[in-house]
Design a protein around this motif. Structure first.
Motif, PDB file in Angstrom:
ATOM      1  N   ALA A 338      23.185   3.724  42.309  1.00  0.00           N
ATOM      2  CA  ALA A 338      24.209   4.414  41.529  1.00  0.00           C
ATOM      3  C   ALA A 338      23.638   4.974  40.234  1.00  0.00           C
ATOM      4  O   ALA A 338      24.151   5.957  39.692  1.00  0.00           O
ATOM      5  CB  ALA A 338      25.367   3.468  41.224  1.00  0.00           C
ATOM      6  N   GLU A 339      22.571   4.349  39.716  1.00  0.00           N
ATOM      7  CA  GLU A 339      21.948   4.847  38.494  1.00  0.00           C
ATOM      8  C   GLU A 339      21.297   6.208  38.705  1.00  0.00           C
ATOM      9  O   GLU A 339      20.996   6.927  37.751  1.00  0.00           O
ATOM     10  CB  GLU A 339      20.913   3.849  37.976  1.00  0.00           C
ATOM     11  N   TYR A 340      21.081   6.551  39.985  1.00  0.00           N
ATOM     12  CA  TYR A 340      20.486   7.843  40.323  1.00  0.00           C
ATOM     13  C   TYR A 340      21.512   8.758  40.988  1.00  0.00           C
ATOM     14  O   TYR A 340      21.163   9.737  41.634  1.00  0.00           O
ATOM     15  CB  TYR A 340      19.281   7.644  41.238  1.00  0.00           C
ATOM     16  N   GLY A 341      22.806   8.441  40.811  1.00  0.00           N
ATOM     17  CA  GLY A 341      23.878   9.296  41.315  1.00  0.00           C
ATOM     18  C   GLY A 341      24.238   9.073  42.770  1.00  0.00           C
ATOM     19  O   GLY A 341      25.003   9.847  43.339  1.00  0.00           O
ATOM     20  N   ILE A 342      23.710   7.998  43.387  1.00  0.00           N
ATOM     21  CA  ILE A 342      24.010   7.720  44.801  1.00  0.00           C
ATOM     22  C   ILE A 342      25.002   6.559  44.843  1.00  0.00           C
ATOM     23  O   ILE A 342      24.649   5.405  44.569  1.00  0.00           O
ATOM     24  CB  ILE A 342      22.728   7.366  45.574  1.00  0.00           C
ATOM     25  N   ASN A 343      26.254   6.862  45.175  1.00  0.00           N
ATOM     26  CA  ASN A 343      27.328   5.867  45.111  1.00  0.00           C
ATOM     27  C   ASN A 343      27.943   5.653  46.487  1.00  0.00           C
ATOM     28  O   ASN A 343      28.209   6.605  47.222  1.00  0.00           O
ATOM     29  CB  ASN A 343      28.422   6.355  44.150  1.00  0.00           C
ATOM     30  N   ILE A 344      28.189   4.385  46.832  1.00  0.00           N
ATOM     31  CA  ILE A 344      28.854   4.050  48.083  1.00  0.00           C
ATOM     32  C   ILE A 344      30.355   4.061  47.851  1.00  0.00           C
ATOM     33  O   ILE A 344      30.849   3.641  46.795  1.00  0.00           O
ATOM     34  CB  ILE A 344      28.381   2.678  48.611  1.00  0.00           C
ATOM     35  N   THR A 345      31.118   4.562  48.824  1.00  0.00           N
ATOM     36  CA  THR A 345      32.568   4.658  48.694  1.00  0.00           C
ATOM     37  C   THR A 345      33.245   3.545  49.502  1.00  0.00           C
ATOM     38  O   THR A 345      32.618   2.859  50.300  1.00  0.00           O
ATOM     39  CB  THR A 345      33.075   6.019  49.204  1.00  0.00           C
ATOM     40  N   LYS A 346      34.546   3.411  49.313  1.00  0.00           N
ATOM     41  CA  LYS A 346      35.299   2.404  50.045  1.00  0.00           C
ATOM     42  C   LYS A 346      35.401   2.725  51.529  1.00  0.00           C
ATOM     43  O   LYS A 346      35.708   1.857  52.347  1.00  0.00           O
ATOM     44  CB  LYS A 346      36.707   2.268  49.450  1.00  0.00           C
ATOM     45  N   ASP A 347      35.154   3.985  51.878  1.00  0.00           N
ATOM     46  CA  ASP A 347      35.215   4.391  53.283  1.00  0.00           C
ATOM     47  C   ASP A 347      33.911   4.127  54.028  1.00  0.00           C
ATOM     48  O   ASP A 347      33.800   4.413  55.223  1.00  0.00           O
ATOM     49  CB  ASP A 347      35.563   5.884  53.380  1.00  0.00           C
ATOM     50  N   GLY A 348      32.901   3.621  53.298  1.00  0.00           N
ATOM     51  CA  GLY A 348      31.652   3.283  53.967  1.00  0.00           C
ATOM     52  C   GLY A 348      30.681   4.447  54.087  1.00  0.00           C
ATOM     53  O   GLY A 348      29.832   4.443  54.979  1.00  0.00           O
ATOM     54  N   ASP A 349      30.795   5.427  53.200  1.00  0.00           N
ATOM     55  CA  ASP A 349      29.792   6.494  53.162  1.00  0.00           C
ATOM     56  C   ASP A 349      29.343   6.659  51.716  1.00  0.00           C
ATOM     57  O   ASP A 349      29.601   5.791  50.876  1.00  0.00           O
ATOM     58  CB  ASP A 349      30.324   7.791  53.756  1.00  0.00           C
ATOM     59  N   PHE A 350      28.667   7.762  51.386  1.00  0.00           N
ATOM     60  CA  PHE A 350      28.086   7.908  50.059  1.00  0.00           C
ATOM     61  C   PHE A 350      28.475   9.237  49.429  1.00  0.00           C
ATOM     62  O   PHE A 350      28.752  10.221  50.123  1.00  0.00           O
ATOM     63  CB  PHE A 350      26.551   7.831  50.142  1.00  0.00           C
ATOM     64  N   THR A 351      28.473   9.251  48.113  1.00  0.00           N
ATOM     65  CA  THR A 351      28.616  10.494  47.358  1.00  0.00           C
ATOM     66  C   THR A 351      27.345  10.665  46.534  1.00  0.00           C
ATOM     67  O   THR A 351      26.635   9.701  46.240  1.00  0.00           O
ATOM     68  CB  THR A 351      29.835  10.468  46.427  1.00  0.00           C
ATOM     69  N   PHE A 352      27.067  11.913  46.181  1.00  0.00           N
ATOM     70  CA  PHE A 352      25.872  12.188  45.377  1.00  0.00           C
ATOM     71  C   PHE A 352      26.268  12.962  44.132  1.00  0.00           C
ATOM     72  O   PHE A 352      26.881  14.030  44.213  1.00  0.00           O
ATOM     73  CB  PHE A 352      24.859  13.001  46.196  1.00  0.00           C
ATOM     74  N   ASP A 353      25.922  12.402  42.989  1.00  0.00           N
ATOM     75  CA  ASP A 353      26.214  13.029  41.699  1.00  0.00           C
ATOM     76  C   ASP A 353      24.940  13.734  41.234  1.00  0.00           C
ATOM     77  O   ASP A 353      24.034  13.123  40.663  1.00  0.00           O
ATOM     78  CB  ASP A 353      26.639  11.960  40.694  1.00  0.00           C
ATOM     79  N   ALA A 354      24.867  15.052  41.493  1.00  0.00           N
ATOM     80  CA  ALA A 354      23.664  15.819  41.176  1.00  0.00           C
ATOM     81  C   ALA A 354      23.374  15.822  39.679  1.00  0.00           C
ATOM     82  O   ALA A 354      22.208  15.753  39.258  1.00  0.00           O
ATOM     83  CB  ALA A 354      23.817  17.251  41.687  1.00  0.00           C
ATOM     84  N   GLU A 355      24.425  15.894  38.877  1.00  0.00           N
ATOM     85  CA  GLU A 355      24.227  15.938  37.424  1.00  0.00           C
ATOM     86  C   GLU A 355      23.617  14.627  36.912  1.00  0.00           C
ATOM     87  O   GLU A 355      22.684  14.631  36.106  1.00  0.00           O
ATOM     88  CB  GLU A 355      25.560  16.198  36.732  1.00  0.00           C
TER      89      GLU A 355
END
Length: 461
Positions: A338-355
């Motif tokens: 998550a410190e690099y913008g890679i976050n796991i969601t409650k649905d069991g997949d990931f989001t990416f925060d480019a900023e």
């Protein structure tokens, strides 16, 4: 095969009866066909799943490779000078002045109608001497200039030839160096190699009407021009390699002053690679979710009942899901993804925060790149464990189902033969029944006639 005789004696539709009986007889085969179709659907879905895992492996392996994320961009202060980087590049800038462009030597001979002969009347020999002093002696097949051109081009002596019209039925031979820059320099002589050595061969450029159109020269650029540290770079082409580590510079014109080449980390390029890794992981996890989900359907009575997905309850697929999920969600180098913008969601997949990733990359380029590479290594391992053609768990599932499909196909084929035999037996039975009933009916009619005749005699009629 016996032939059915519908209702000849009995009045029964024996064909319909046989078809009904065969439907019952074929129930085991029908069940096998249903199972076969189900397996084929599962195989198709598993193959699609395996394709996604293979794609994930490719993306992850690419990011995991040494230097894969060591991306840089190079900019130039002049449009006539461009720069390219490799993964060996480092950040920095440098000034250079392009003072000369590379040239490929071009010579043209005097005009002639045919190639001259030697003292014996044979076509004169040619000798080409390259920049290293190597002599290539050439023997034309005839005095035809076309044959001379062919002989020069076939000799690979450092120059290529072409016949150019010079007017009034005459031609010149244009000789072009096979390599650019000073290394491609050559001289061409009429005469043998020995005559060249002896100094008795004729330099083809000695004729007043011959010309050196372009002389061979290297490109030149100067670093730190005007300072005691001035350094001249040379190149046989207009590209200077390793002006900085992993940086090549190409010039298209001589510069009027110093040109600044700036090399910086390619933040958008690195961010895109990290985003592609997350996207590919989500593609696999999303595929599993779709085919694991339980949907609602309607049974024969119209009631709503749950319908399991193709992957529902499949422990192997579930294990692959858990391995891929863990490979991207577990801490890396002591830090959460998550410190690099890679976050796991409650649905069991990931989001990416480019900023957020870009900020982490700017703050600690080496750390952020190492984190993404470490994650990529783990993802690649998980994908390989599932999709490897020989030992992959999903590949094993596919092979097992394919083996079962082959067995079901053989069993269905066996039933085809059984049912053919059974239909023939039933047709024979019903045909015989009709024949026997026909015989009995004939006997009955004859007996009825005899009884009727006796009755008339007894009454005296």
């Amino acid at each position: 095969m016996a032939t059915a005789i519908d209702g000849l004696a009995s009045g029964l539709n024996t064909t319909a009866i046989i078809n009904s009986l065969m439907s019952v007889e074929a129930l085991p085969q029908t069940q096998l066909k249903t199972k076969l179709a189900s397996n084929q659907t599962i195989i198709s879905t598993l193959q699609s799943f395996n394709t996604k895992l293979t794609a994930l492996k490719g993306v992850a392996s690419g990011n995991a490779a040494a230097g894969a994320l060591n991306l840089f961009t190079a900019t130039s202060s002049s449009p006539s000078v461009t720069a390219k980087t490799t993964t060996a590049a480092v950040g920095g800038s440098i000034d250079l002045t392009v003072t000369q462009l590379a040239q490929t030597q071009v010579n043209v001979t005097a005009a002639m109608t045919s190639w001259p002969t030697d003292g014996a009347g044979a076509p004169a020999r040619l000798t080409i001497v390259d920049s290293t002093g190597k002599k290539t002696e050439i023997a034309p097949a005839s005095t035809s200039l076309d044959d001379v051109v062919s002989a020069i081009n076939a000799a690979s002596g450092g120059a290529l030839a072409v016949k150019v019209p010079a007017g009034n039925g005459t031609y010149r031979l244009q000789l072009t160096a096979a390599a650019s820059g000073a290394a491609g320099a050559f001289t061409a002589y009429q005469g043998t190699s020995a005559q060249v050595t002896a100094g008795t061969a004729v330099d083809l450029m000695a004729d007043p009407s011959a010309a050196v159109v372009k002389s061979a020269q290297d490109a030149k650029a100067t670093l730190y021009a005007g300072t005691p540290a001035a350094q001249v770079l040379t190149s046989g082409t207009n590209t200077f390699a390793d002006v900085l580590p992993g940086v090549s510079v190409t010039a298209s014109a001589v510069s009027t002053g110093p040109v600044t080449i700036t090399v910086a980390s390619d933040v958008p390029g690195i961010t895109k690679k990290a985003e592609e890794l997350v996207k590919s992981v989500n593609d696999v996890l999303g595929f599993i979710a779709i085919y694991t989900a339980v949907s609602q359907t309607t049974d024969a009575k119209g009631a709503t009942v749950p319908k399991a997905g193709i992957f529902t309850g499949n422990s192997t697929v579930r294990a692959v899901n858990d391995q891929v999920l863990a490979s991207l969600s577990r801490p890396i180098n002591g830090k959460s993804p998550a410190e690099y913008g890679i976050n796991i969601t409650k649905d069991g997949d990931f989001t990416f925060d480019a900023e957020k990733f870009s900020k982490a990359l700017a703050a600690d380029p080496a750390g952020a790149q190492a984190a993404v590479q470490g994650l990529a290594v783990r993802v690649a391992d998980a994908a390989t464990a599932a999709a490897d053609p020989y030992s992959g768990s999903v590949s094993g599932l596919i092979k097992g189902r394919e083996s079962e499909v082959r067995d079901l196909g053989n069993r269905i084929a066996d039933w085809d033969q059984r049912l053919i035999t059974r239909r023939a037996t039933l047709q024979a039975v019903y045909t015989n029944m009709e024949v026997m009933l026909g015989g009995l009916q004939s006997q009955s009619a004859w007996l009825s006639g005899q009884i009727s005749s006796l009755s008339k005699q007894s009454t005296g009629e």
